[in-house]
Design an enzyme around this catalytic site. Structure first.
Site, PDB file in Angstrom:
ATOM      1  N   ASP A 181      -7.136  18.739 -15.796  1.00  0.00           N
ATOM      2  CA  ASP A 181      -7.430  17.377 -16.214  1.00  0.00           C
ATOM      3  C   ASP A 181      -6.989  17.255 -17.669  1.00  0.00           C
ATOM      4  OD1 ASP A 181      -8.559  14.998 -17.140  1.00  0.00           O
ATOM      5  OD2 ASP A 181     -10.294  15.154 -15.806  1.00  0.00           O
ATOM      6  N   LYS A 208      -7.944   5.877 -19.727  1.00  0.00           N
ATOM      7  CA  LYS A 208      -8.234   6.353 -21.071  1.00  0.00           C
ATOM      8  C   LYS A 208      -6.995   6.247 -21.970  1.00  0.00           C
ATOM      9  CE  LYS A 208     -12.295   7.401 -19.291  1.00  0.00           C
ATOM     10  NZ  LYS A 208     -12.133   7.394 -17.827  1.00  0.00           N
ATOM     11  N   ARG A 224       0.842  -1.199   0.000  1.00  0.00           N
ATOM     12  CA  ARG A 224       0.000   0.000   0.000  1.00  0.00           C
ATOM     13  C   ARG A 224       0.876   1.246   0.000  1.00  0.00           C
ATOM     14  NH1 ARG A 224      -1.468   2.294   4.553  1.00  0.00           N
ATOM     15  NH2 ARG A 224      -1.599   0.318   5.664  1.00  0.00           N
TER      16      ARG A 224
END
Length: 398
Positions: free
Chosen positions: A189, A214, A63
């Site tokens: 973004d 994407k 983690r």
């Protein structure tokens, strides 16, 4: 249409090297034990210690850090020209970690009026319930942005360019200057453009965010998110890194590997996406059933000149406004054959999306509501003649 040349400030991506070289080599050193050219996937949850606190390479628990994720984060920083990258389980997980670190109850966020529906929902509903206020504004209008900023209270200016799905173009450099003047963190973004076509940090932005699902992943086989921080944002990067560690929204080793593999072909893929999208946009603009074609590569687009200055190509996303309204838009979206009706974007295959009922259904009734007449195309890298044929047969049904 060549990818821009930007050196990586901290040298981890190869100072002065070209974009494609950094995309292929940053963080991708061959395995020192076997000589394997592709770094191995480190599928482990924990790491042996040489005595208590004697960590090998700083790794303790996955983690907190994993070599496969570290390799991707180095690669992300290199392709965006930043000082640090962080890889998350999803784009929204990245957004959440950044916002939870950068704002607190009582603060204010300025957000574009045409952004991914999930971003607007996160800020409006999750952070709104936490006491964070927001103002929705057209970020392509500098005067409107200046008016929306509350000195001392506004902490984040959130920009998408090109925007989703109306393909608005915002001036990153000018918005970054506004942010500097007001003490506001400018977050861009960069999912639609990708770092192969646009470099927001070089234009003055403080943080870049991606849905790596994407174009960076590029093959519709992985979900992920990423943040990259500009020089001067070292303290914020450290704090966001702690938020990620404490809250745990990290990418898995296999997801990190898939994303890293995708980035290596990003530059050449974006060239083909852009070439195909321009051909599609031109064909659509000739049809009387299409009221508007929203693609910055067309000279008719109001942001064409600005996009030409701050992007090295116009990307693979095309939106269309159907003259027949919502009924025609639905008919078009449901009649394509090569263009698959689906959520998401940025893969090698072409997709068609009806934002009003799909990706942006959550913003109905808000300032970010998408007109029912809009259809969004994610143009893939198939043979362009086949894509044009599919467009033609769909248009024939209008």
């Amino acid at each position: 249409m060549n990818a821009p040349e930007f050196g990586h400030p901290n040298g981890t991506g190869g100072q002065g090297q070209g974009f494609d070289t950094r995309a292929i080599h940053a963080g991708q050193e061959f395995d020192p034990t076997t000589g394997a050219v592709i770094p191995p996937i480190h599928v482990t949850s924990t790491y042996a210690q040489d005595g208590i606190g004697g960590l090998r390479g700083g790794y303790e628990y996955s983690r907190g850090g994993n070599p496969t994720r570290t390799a991707l984060e180095t690669q992300l920083a290199a392709v965006e020209g930043g000082i640090r990258g962080l890889s998350f389980a999803s784009g929204l997980a990245a957004e959440d970690a950044l916002l939870r670190t950068a704002v607190k109850p009582g603060d204010h966020v300025v957000i574009g009026n045409d952004v991914y529906g999930g971003t607007h929902r996160l800020i409006r509903r999750i952070f709104g319930d936490w006491g964070v206020r927001h103002t929705t504004v057209d970020t392509s209008d500098l005067d409107a942005v200046r008016e929306a900023i509350e000195l001392g209270t506004t902490k984040v200016l959130w920009v998408e360019t090109p925007s989703n799905p109306l393909m608005k173009i915002s001036d990153i450099a000018a918005l970054a200057e506004l942010g500097d003047e007001a003490g506001v963190l400018v977050v861009v973004d960069n999912t639609f453009a990708s770092p192969a076509l646009q470099q927001p940090l070089a234009l003055g932005a403080g943080v870049v965010i991606h849905s790596t699902t994407k174009y960076l992943g590029g093959h519709s086989d992985v979900v992920g998110g990423g943040l990259v921080f500009a020089a001067g944002q070292e303290e914020l990067a450290e704090r966001v890194g702690f938020t990620q560690f404490a809250a745990g929204a990290v990418s898995s080793p296999f997801d990190a590997f898939l994303t890293s593999r995708g980035i290596k072909t990003l530059g050449i893929r974006m060239q083909r996406h852009s070439q195909n999208a321009l051909a599609i946009a031109r064909r659509l603009s000739e049809h009387p059933g299409i009221a508007r074609v929203l693609y910055p590569g067309l000279e008719s687009h109001p942001g064409h000149a600005l996009a030409g200055r701050q992007m090295s190509g116009f990307g693979g996303m095309v939106s269309i406004d159907l003259a027949g309204g919502g009924e025609a838009a639905r008919r078009f979206a449901e009649s394509t054959e090569l263009f698959t009706l689906a959520e998401s974007l940025g893969g090698v295959e072409s997709l068609v999306n009806y934002p009003s009922e799909m990706t942006h259904a959550s913003v109905k009734g808000t300032e970010a509501e998408v007109p029912e007449s809009i259809v969004r195309l994610s143009v893939g890298i198939e043979d362009v003649d086949d894509l044009l044929a599919d467009i033609d047969q769909s248009l024939a049904r209008l």
